[in-house]
Structure formats: structure tokens, C-alpha cells
Design an enzyme around this catalytic site. Structure first.
Site, PDB file in Angstrom:
ATOM      1  N   ASP A  34     -15.322   2.229   6.934  1.00 47.34           N
ATOM      2  CA  ASP A  34     -14.337   3.226   6.510  1.00 47.34           C
ATOM      3  C   ASP A  34     -14.952   4.201   5.498  1.00 47.34           C
ATOM      4  O   ASP A  34     -14.662   5.394   5.537  1.00 47.34           O
ATOM      5  CB  ASP A  34     -13.100   2.544   5.900  1.00 47.34           C
ATOM      6  CG  ASP A  34     -12.078   3.579   5.451  1.00 47.34           C
ATOM      7  OD1 ASP A  34     -11.589   4.323   6.331  1.00 47.34           O
ATOM      8  OD2 ASP A  34     -11.783   3.676   4.256  1.00 47.34           O
ATOM      9  N   LYS A  45      -8.551  -1.770   5.446  1.00 50.37           N
ATOM     10  CA  LYS A  45      -8.800  -2.193   4.063  1.00 50.37           C
ATOM     11  C   LYS A  45      -7.833  -3.296   3.633  1.00 50.37           C
ATOM     12  O   LYS A  45      -8.207  -4.211   2.917  1.00 50.37           O
ATOM     13  CB  LYS A  45      -8.699  -0.978   3.132  1.00 50.37           C
ATOM     14  CG  LYS A  45      -9.935  -0.075   3.259  1.00 50.37           C
ATOM     15  CD  LYS A  45      -9.833   1.188   2.462  1.00 50.37           C
ATOM     16  CE  LYS A  45      -9.011   2.224   3.163  1.00 50.37           C
ATOM     17  NZ  LYS A  45      -9.156   3.589   2.755  1.00 50.37           N
ATOM     18  N   HIS A  69       0.852  -1.197   0.000  1.00 50.29           N
ATOM     19  CA  HIS A  69       0.000   0.000   0.000  1.00 50.29           C
ATOM     20  C   HIS A  69       0.882   1.239   0.000  1.00 50.29           C
ATOM     21  O   HIS A  69       1.856   1.317   0.741  1.00 50.29           O
ATOM     22  CB  HIS A  69      -0.897   0.014   1.243  1.00 50.29           C
ATOM     23  CG  HIS A  69      -1.736   1.245   1.322  1.00 50.29           C
ATOM     24  ND1 HIS A  69      -2.928   1.372   0.641  1.00 50.29           N
ATOM     25  CD2 HIS A  69      -1.539   2.426   1.960  1.00 50.29           C
ATOM     26  CE1 HIS A  69      -3.437   2.572   0.880  1.00 50.29           C
ATOM     27  NE2 HIS A  69      -2.614   3.233   1.679  1.00 50.29           N
ATOM     28  N   SER A  96      -7.779   3.375   9.040  1.00 52.78           N
ATOM     29  CA  SER A  96      -8.475   3.389   7.750  1.00 52.78           C
ATOM     30  C   SER A  96      -7.707   2.556   6.717  1.00 52.78           C
ATOM     31  O   SER A  96      -8.259   1.689   6.038  1.00 52.78           O
ATOM     32  CB  SER A  96      -8.620   4.849   7.290  1.00 52.78           C
ATOM     33  OG  SER A  96      -8.918   4.945   5.937  1.00 52.78           O
TER      34      SER A  96
HETATM   35  N1  URA Z   1      -5.997   7.051   2.860  1.00 55.96           N
HETATM   36  C1  URA Z   1      -6.887   6.233   3.457  1.00 55.96           C
HETATM   37  O1  URA Z   1      -7.221   5.171   2.943  1.00 55.96           O
HETATM   38  N2  URA Z   1      -7.410   6.621   4.641  1.00 55.96           N
HETATM   39  C2  URA Z   1      -7.085   7.777   5.250  1.00 55.96           C
HETATM   40  O2  URA Z   1      -7.584   8.046   6.315  1.00 55.96           O
HETATM   41  C3  URA Z   1      -6.164   8.619   4.613  1.00 55.96           C
HETATM   42  C4  URA Z   1      -5.623   8.229   3.418  1.00 55.96           C
END
Ligand code: URA
Length: 440
Positions: free
Chosen positions: A161, A187, A82, A183
Site C-alpha cells: 500500500d 491495513k 477507521h 488500501s
Molecule cells: N486513505 C487510505 O488509507 N487509502 C486511500 O486510498 C485513501 C485514503
């Protein structure tokens, strides 16, 4: 349990219990807790923070709020990657087929972009015919057969989220480390990752402007990974200039293909090798990052990564000829060069401004409903430290409409800072944070 008491407890700086965090996430996702109470709790968290245990609890509650991707049908350790996002970041386009070419399965779910340019799936969609939506069983089958698939996040992945992020966006609570960390990690966990490599950007084109802030975010995410039983490593990388030269969807695909062909910009190549090296280590395919980098360099040189890219594009309905004939990608109708008006060395590139130019030309979206133009964007000709003479081209704008052209031209020229002395060399990788570096 009452939401009022949870808000008050956090406002007063106390630690929330696991059950209280679960109650909040479950109730808010189900629509039983109103926005105003959720917003009040977010603001209390913004000021009072969350400790490692609370942040991990929030992450796991969010990860469990919707569908979870089941990757158990794919043999081997599934490593996800990520990036916290930056300008010209096309790393996944290179990294996914490259790591798959080394025999490590890559089952990647990516987002669409809000902001400067599209996200990874928007970039892939600029390849004629490429499908980013696959049924879960087809996604798993493709990873088993081809070794790699990159698809758009499914509708019901981490609904908590989606709601919380939208609320944070309008209540000035986005830039809270525990909220960003939970957050992102929720994911990744819901998407089935067993191990995670995080590319945490620092600089003028990143969420985190300084290396210190990026390290703090990285530590929070690595700590969540540890609590959640996912091997996690964060690499802190530079975003004080765009990655590579191209910014814009099809332009970035073209640059990714050059990199997969063993050419391409040196910063993009270096970053992909380092992140890929860590992915191979976490997957247990090599003993250390240096061995991983060596293995991946060989695959790039021998054209194996490009072969894997071709296979992936074909499997997802795209035209695999783009790998050899990039002119099959969408191209903008017009180009304009922006030239230097003085001599000097490039001492700074205001990266966020370059992103704004891409947006003005139509490469990004301001709201979820906007459509993007895959063909437009910017190609830089100079990067940090480069010598510039008056009249040298700093950047080429690729555009289809002249509507915002003069604003774009002005912004891009102003994004470059030239000095008369040779600036110091900027590092691409600022450091690595793993489980041994985190503090609770
Ligand atoms: N990207 C995300 O997925 N969540 C956040 O809170 C900030 C950036």
C-alpha cells in the site's frame, strides 16, 4: 505470467484472476514490476473498476505483503475503527479509552497525517512524553493490562500500500473506489482486526463529497470485510462542518479530554457514542447499538472513560495530569479572533477551507518530511444553524508565527456562509451499511 497481459486484460474490461492480482502485488512490492507498468494497471483499474471478488483479492494480497500484527495474545474480540478522515476528527482519542472502559480491548494502530492537521498519533504526541512507538510485545502487553493502546503503524505493515499509494498520488488514480477500499481494508486486516467499524465521511471536508459516493465506498469496504471473514459495519457521517469546535493537534486533544469528562461538543459526543455502540455490538458485548450507547454514556458520566484515558497516557510514558490540567498541553503564543461583519445564520462552513487554514498556521504537513506545530490551530465559535450578530466571534486562530496570518484570516472568514433565514438542521449520521446492504 506477464504484466503486459494483465494490463491489457484489465484495459479491455475483463476480470483478473486471483493469481494475476497476486502476481502484480508480489512483483510490485518486490521491485520486480516497474512503476510504469503498475501505473498503467492502476489507470486501467481506475476506468474499468474491479468487482467484489477482485477487490477482496487485491486487499488480501496487499494485507499479506508485509508484517501482520498478531493480537491472539489478547483475549476477546478485537474491534478496530477507521475513519476516512475529516477536519477536526479526534474521535479515536475519545473512542479508544471509552470502548476499553466498557471492557472491550482496543489495540489501535493509527497513521500520521498528511494534510490539514496531524493524524491521531500526531495528536497524541502533543501530550508531553507520550510514546507512539511500542515494540509489538509491549503493545500487546499494554492492551492486556490496560485494555487499550494507540500506536503508530509499524514500518513494514502493508508495504504494497505504501508503494501503490505513493504511485496513485502522482498518477491521478487516488479517487478510485476499489483502490481506496482495498488500501484502507488491507491495513485494518494486517493490523489484526477481527471486526471493523468504518466511519465513512461525506461532505465538503471529506474525500467523498456526497452521501451517495460515501455509501458506494462504504459498500465496497463492507463487501471486502465479508469476503475476508471480518465482521464489518460502516456508518456514513457528516463532514459538511468540522467535528466539534477545535482543529489542530493539542487543541483537539483538549477537546477530546472535555468529551471524555462528559462535557465536550454534542456532535463529537454523539458520533463517539454511535461508533462505540457499533463496536460493542461487533465485540458481542451488547445486544444492540442502543444498549451500547446507553452503556457508554454511563461510563462517560461516571468518569470511567477519562480514567481509562489517564491510564493509557501513563502506560505510554505521557503525563497523565493533562487529563485534569489541560493547560499542560502545548499552547500557541498568540490568538486572534475573526468576527462576523453581518448578521445572519450559519448556513455553510467550507470545511476543506478550515482545514487549509489549519495547515497555513502549521498544524499539518504538506510532505512526509514536514514537522507540525502541535500548539496551533483554530477554535470555531459558531457552527451550522447558529445565529450570528455583527461583531460576534466566528473563530479564534491560535498561532506562533504571523507569516501566513493574513491569508489564514481571509480564508477562515470566507469559509462561513451566512443567510438571513434559518437553515435546515443537518443530520450527523446519514445511515449505516452492514453486510445486508451490500450489492455484489
Ligand atoms: N486513505 C487510505 O488509507 N487509502 C486511500 O486510498 C485513501 C485514503
Amino acid at each position: 505470467m506477464r504484466m503486459y497481459d494483465i494490463i491489457l486484460k484489465k484495459r479491455q474490461g475483463f476480470e483478473l484472476a486471483t493469481e494475476e492480482i497476486n502476481f502484480f502485488v508480489r512483483g510490485y512490492t518486490a521491485g520486480e514490476i516497474p512503476d510504469y507498468q503498475a501505473a498503467a494497471l492502476l489507470m486501467a483499474i481506475f476506468f474499468q473498476g474491479l468487482n467484489t471478488r477482485e477487490t477482496a483479492d487485491l486487499t488480501l494480497a496487499m494485507a499479506g505483503s508485509g508484517d501482520r500484527v498478531d493480537l491472539s495474545g489478547i483475549p476477546g474480540c478485537k474491534v478496530d475503527k477507521h475513519s476516512t478522515g475529516g477536519v477536526g476528527d479526534k474521535t479515536t482519542l475519545v473512542l479508544a479509552p471509552l470502548v476499553a472502559a466498557a471492557g472491550v480491548p482496543v489495540a489501535k494502530m493509527s497513521g500520521r497525517g498528511l494534510g490539514h492537521t496531524g493524524g491521531t498519533v500526531d495528536k497524541l504526541e502533543s501530550i508531553p512524553g507520550f510514546k507512539v512507538t511500542l515494540a509489538p510485545e509491549d503493545f500487546v502487553r499494554q492492551v492486556r493490562e490496560v485494555g487499550v493502546a494507540v500506536v503508530a503503524q509499524t514500518g513494514n505493515l502493508v508495504p504494497a500500500d505504501k508503494k501503490l499509494y505513493a504511485l496513485r498520488d502522482v498518477t491521478a488514480t487516488v479517487d478510485s473506489i476499489p483502490l481506496i477500499a482495498s488500501s484502507v481494508m488491507s491495513k485494518k486486516i494486517a493490523a489484526g482486526a477481527e471486526a471493523i467499524v468504518l466511519d465513512v465521511k461525506a461532505g465538503s471536508g471529506a474525500f467523498m463529497r456526497t452521501v451517495e459516493e460515501a455509501c458506494t465506498l462504504a459498500r465496497a469496504m463492507v463487501a471486502i470485510g465479508r469476503q475476508a471473514g471480518r465482521k464489518t459495519v460502516a456508518v456514513i457521517t457528516d463532514m459538511d462542518q468540522p467535528l466539534g469546535f477545535a482543529v489542530g493537534n493539542a487543541l483537539e486533544v483538549r477537546e477530546a479530554i472535555e468529551t471524555l469528562s462528559g462535557r465536550g461538543p454534542s456532535d463529537l459526543k454523539e458520533l463517539c457514542l454511535v461508533l462505540g455502540g457499533h463496536m460493542l455490538v461487533l465485540a458481542g458485548a451488547v445486544k444492540d447499538v442502543a444498549e451500547g450507547v446507553d452503556r457508554l454514556s454511563g461510563l462517560l458520566e461516571r468518569g470511567r472513560a477519562l480514567d481509562k484515558f489517564r491510564e493509557m497516557v501513563k502506560a505510554q510514558g505521557g503525563d497523565p495530569r493533562v487529563a485534569d490540567e489541560p493547560h499542560l498541553l502545548p499552547e500557541a503564543s498568540y490568538r486572534e479572533q475573526v468576527k462576523a461583519e453581518t448578521d445572519g445564520y450559519v448556513a455553510g462552513i467550507h470545511t476543506e477551507r478550515v482545514g487549509r487554514v489549519a495547515m497555513l498556521l502549521g498544524a499539518g504537513r504538506k510532505t512526509k518530511e514536514d514537522t507540525i506545530d502541535p500548539s496551533v490551530g483554530i477554535v470555531l465559535h459558531k457552527k451550522l444553524g447558529d445565529r450570528v450578530r455583527t461583531g460576534d466571534v466566528l473563530a479564534t486562530l491560535h498561532f506562533n508565527s504571523a507569516e501566513n496570518l493574513s491569508a489564514a484570516r481571509q480564508l477562515i472568514a470566507g469559509a462561513f456562509t451566512l443567510t438571513s433565514s434559518v437553515p435546515g438542521v443537518k443530520k450527523l449520521v446519514h445511515g449505516v451499511i452492514d453486510e445486508n446492504d451490500i450489492m455484489d
